[in-house]
Design a protein around this motif. Structure first.
Motif, PDB file in Angstrom:
ATOM      1  N   ASP A  22     -28.766  25.745 -11.612  1.00 37.33           N
ATOM      2  CA  ASP A  22     -29.624  26.807 -11.924  1.00 37.33           C
ATOM      3  C   ASP A  22     -30.566  26.429 -12.910  1.00 37.33           C
ATOM      4  OD1 ASP A  22     -29.753  29.927 -11.930  1.00 37.33           O
ATOM      5  OD2 ASP A  22     -29.923  29.499 -14.459  1.00 37.33           O
ATOM      6  N   ARG A  23     -31.717  26.894 -12.314  1.00 33.70           N
ATOM      7  CA  ARG A  23     -33.152  26.920 -12.576  1.00 33.70           C
ATOM      8  C   ARG A  23     -33.692  27.159 -13.791  1.00 33.70           C
ATOM      9  NH1 ARG A  23     -35.474  27.625  -6.702  1.00 33.70           N
ATOM     10  NH2 ARG A  23     -35.313  29.052  -7.273  1.00 33.70           N
ATOM     11  N   ALA A  24     -33.055  28.221 -14.481  1.00 32.70           N
ATOM     12  CA  ALA A  24     -33.041  29.077 -15.442  1.00 32.70           C
ATOM     13  C   ALA A  24     -32.525  28.867 -16.863  1.00 32.70           C
ATOM     14  CB  ALA A  24     -33.528  30.168 -15.610  1.00 32.70           C
ATOM     15  N   ALA A  25     -31.089  28.448 -16.593  1.00 29.52           N
ATOM     16  CA  ALA A  25     -30.136  27.736 -17.495  1.00 29.52           C
ATOM     17  C   ALA A  25     -30.637  26.629 -17.545  1.00 29.52           C
ATOM     18  CB  ALA A  25     -28.713  27.719 -16.978  1.00 29.52           C
ATOM     19  N   CYS A  26     -31.020  25.335 -16.767  1.00 27.60           N
ATOM     20  CA  CYS A  26     -31.291  24.677 -16.819  1.00 27.60           C
ATOM     21  C   CYS A  26     -32.860  24.390 -18.057  1.00 27.60           C
ATOM     22  CB  CYS A  26     -31.476  23.338 -15.821  1.00 27.60           C
ATOM     23  SG  CYS A  26     -32.289  22.031 -16.022  1.00 27.60           S
ATOM     24  N   ALA A  27     -33.653  25.238 -17.766  1.00 26.39           N
ATOM     25  CA  ALA A  27     -34.710  25.247 -18.768  1.00 26.39           C
ATOM     26  C   ALA A  27     -34.796  25.677 -19.575  1.00 26.39           C
ATOM     27  CB  ALA A  27     -35.827  26.292 -18.022  1.00 26.39           C
ATOM     28  N   LYS A  28     -34.043  26.601 -20.040  1.00 29.82           N
ATOM     29  CA  LYS A  28     -33.258  26.883 -21.300  1.00 29.82           C
ATOM     30  C   LYS A  28     -32.814  25.741 -22.015  1.00 29.82           C
ATOM     31  CE  LYS A  28     -30.427  30.913 -23.496  1.00 29.82           C
ATOM     32  NZ  LYS A  28     -29.605  32.176 -23.354  1.00 29.82           N
ATOM     33  N   ALA A  29     -31.558  25.484 -21.324  1.00 29.42           N
ATOM     34  CA  ALA A  29     -30.688  24.114 -22.327  1.00 29.42           C
ATOM     35  C   ALA A  29     -31.947  23.210 -22.909  1.00 29.42           C
ATOM     36  CB  ALA A  29     -30.114  23.780 -21.717  1.00 29.42           C
ATOM     37  N   LEU A  30     -33.187  22.560 -21.973  1.00 29.07           N
ATOM     38  CA  LEU A  30     -33.920  21.573 -22.445  1.00 29.07           C
ATOM     39  C   LEU A  30     -35.019  22.280 -22.813  1.00 29.07           C
ATOM     40  CD1 LEU A  30     -34.912  20.356 -18.818  1.00 29.07           C
ATOM     41  CD2 LEU A  30     -33.690  19.254 -20.413  1.00 29.07           C
ATOM     42  N   ALA A  31     -35.372  24.050 -23.297  1.00 28.11           N
ATOM     43  CA  ALA A  31     -36.221  24.006 -23.927  1.00 28.11           C
ATOM     44  C   ALA A  31     -35.605  24.315 -25.957  1.00 28.11           C
ATOM     45  CB  ALA A  31     -36.764  25.577 -24.017  1.00 28.11           C
TER      46      ALA A  31
END
Length: 77
Positions: A65-74
């Protein structure tokens, strides 16, 4: 739309920063995933902005999931 500077502020230094003509690809990585952000100008001569994103697990390349990945990286900053 986010430009490269705002993405770097959000995710830190990219592992890859590839420029090709007026396009740019930034790759951010963490334990959770790999996030590839593709930036293109919306008008000739304009600043490239994020127009497409891909996210995958680093271990096997499976899409995540792109949103979950972005949230984890941020969240790791």
């Amino acid at each position: 739309e986010q430009d490269a500077a705002s993405l770097i502020r959000r995710f830190g230094q990219p592992r890859l920063d590839v420029r090709e003509a007026d396009a740019r690809k930034l790759q951010f990585t963490g334990r959770a995933c790999v996030l590839d952000v593709f930036l293109y100008p919306l008008r000739p001569g304009g600043e490239p902005v994020a127009t497409y994103v891909e996210a995958r697990r680093e271990s096997d390349g499976q899409e995540v999931d792109r949103a979950a990945c972005a949230k984890a990286l941020a969240g790791r900053r």
